[in-house]
Design an enzyme around this catalytic site. Sequence first.
Site, short mmCIF file in Angstrom:
data_model
loop_
_atom_site.label_atom_id
_atom_site.label_comp_id
_atom_site.label_asym_id
_atom_site.label_seq_id
_atom_site.Cartn_x
_atom_site.Cartn_y
_atom_site.Cartn_z
N GLU A 103 0.81 -1.23 0.00
CA GLU A 103 0.00 0.00 0.00
C GLU A 103 0.85 1.28 0.00
O GLU A 103 0.50 2.25 -0.68
CB GLU A 103 -0.97 0.02 1.20
CG GLU A 103 -0.29 -0.28 2.51
CD GLU A 103 -0.96 0.36 3.72
OE1 GLU A 103 -0.69 -0.13 4.82
OE2 GLU A 103 -1.71 1.34 3.59
N ASP A 127 0.92 -9.72 3.94
CA ASP A 127 -0.31 -9.45 4.71
C ASP A 127 -1.59 -9.70 3.92
O ASP A 127 -2.66 -9.80 4.50
CB ASP A 127 -0.32 -8.00 5.19
CG ASP A 127 0.79 -7.70 6.18
OD1 ASP A 127 1.42 -8.66 6.66
OD2 ASP A 127 1.03 -6.52 6.46
N ARG A 265 3.25 -19.52 27.28
CA ARG A 265 4.46 -18.96 26.65
C ARG A 265 4.09 -18.35 25.30
O ARG A 265 3.16 -18.82 24.64
CB ARG A 265 5.48 -20.06 26.37
CG ARG A 265 5.98 -20.78 27.58
CD ARG A 265 7.09 -20.00 28.28
NE ARG A 265 7.66 -20.82 29.34
CZ ARG A 265 8.73 -21.59 29.17
NH1 ARG A 265 9.33 -21.65 28.00
NH2 ARG A 265 9.19 -22.31 30.16
N HIS A 271 9.97 -12.16 11.34
CA HIS A 271 10.45 -12.10 9.95
C HIS A 271 10.71 -13.47 9.33
O HIS A 271 10.93 -13.55 8.12
CB HIS A 271 11.70 -11.22 9.88
CG HIS A 271 11.39 -9.78 10.20
ND1 HIS A 271 11.38 -9.30 11.47
CD2 HIS A 271 11.00 -8.76 9.40
CE1 HIS A 271 11.03 -8.03 11.47
NE2 HIS A 271 10.79 -7.67 10.22
O1 F6P Z 1 4.08 -5.06 5.51
C1 F6P Z 1 4.48 -6.34 5.74
C2 F6P Z 1 4.94 -6.54 7.17
O2 F6P Z 1 5.57 -7.79 7.24
C3 F6P Z 1 3.84 -6.42 8.23
O3 F6P Z 1 3.11 -7.61 8.41
C4 F6P Z 1 4.62 -6.05 9.45
O4 F6P Z 1 3.81 -5.34 10.36
C5 F6P Z 1 5.69 -5.17 8.90
O5 F6P Z 1 5.88 -5.55 7.55
C6 F6P Z 1 6.99 -5.29 9.66
O6 F6P Z 1 7.87 -4.37 9.11
P1 F6P Z 1 9.44 -4.33 9.41
O7 F6P Z 1 10.06 -5.49 8.71
O8 F6P Z 1 9.88 -3.04 8.86
O9 F6P Z 1 9.58 -4.46 10.88
#
Ligand code: F6P
Length: 341
Positions: A103, A127, A265, A271
């Site tokens: 976006e 997402d 937990r 990532h």
């Molecule tokens: O936009 C994709 C995304 O993986 C989101 O799900 C997440 O909130 C964001 O990027 C995390 O971003 P960054 O890698 O910059 O922490």
Amino acid sequence: MRVGVLTGGGDCPGLNAVIRAVVRKGIKDYGYEFVGFRDGWRGPLEGDTMPLDIEAVRGILPRGGTILGSSRTNLMKIEGGVERVKDNMAALGVDALVAIGGEDTLGVARQLHEHDVNVVGVPKTIDNDLNATDYTFGFDTAVNIATEAIDRLHTTAESHHRALIVEVMGRHAGWIALHAGMAAGANVILIPERPFDIDEVVAHVENRFKTKYAPIIVVAEGAHPKEGQMELASGERDSFGHVRLGGIGQRLAEEIEARTGKEARSVVLGHVQRGGTPSAFDRVLATRLGVHAIAAVNDKDFGKMVALRGTEIVRVDLAAATDELKTVPLERYEEAEVFFG
Ligand code: F6P
């Protein structure tokens, strides 16, 4: 024609497949030359480029990440940013851009098009929250990674009679949580679109313990409780104004442990969901989007985004694609709720 290609925003599996498809078709069918812009909008802003030819895209189809690099640079926030991009494109002889992003990246593409820059967009995000396309590539891979992780967590949670809270990505939209949670049989799924009631969550957890199965709660990072129920920490913001999330899983674990007396937990997949090789579905989708994006450039059909509708790839206005996010509709959540508790 010389075409610039860039990848912006969070990386996602399948970006390289798009780049390869754009370059392969562009050279083979149209005789184009390509310029790779490094690190999203930072590349055209600073004139930072890399060679992009058949040799550069050999072998990258199954590779995660992006050979072009990525960033969350918002050139609309930079004084004179649009003019700098135009000047750099002119100096490099670049006639058009293929911008691959979510976006934010496509929102910038849309504004650049309004400033007479020739640009075609390709939707990307794990997402799956981009409007006007049925799926974005990267999502299927992320769901598969999360599902496999939850499957594994089931057995260890059961051995130790613990509740495990799995935090997945999804800032504004709970698509990953919904799909991975359904695929892996979660006890409860919590998404940003539906503020949760902590009393109900605890009741589901207690019920699952009674049946001797350990509860697995899948929570999207952007999920939040109903007002006044739990305090949440807030984080820093990036250049598009998004808060850096993370922490809801841990907060839930603390709350569930305190209320049920059972060990809880949290596991943050983070990532891991964005890394590594794309699924076969994402490779095919990304390749098809790339092929259609360069065809749109060849037709001079600028200001468009290529999109998946059913099984067809279509072109939609960048404006329609970036106007509002595609969030999880209530009916889809209700299908998942059948299996809660
Ligand atoms: O936009 C994709 C995304 O993986 C989101 O799900 C997440 O909130 C964001 O990027 C995390 O971003 P960054 O890698 O910059 O922490």
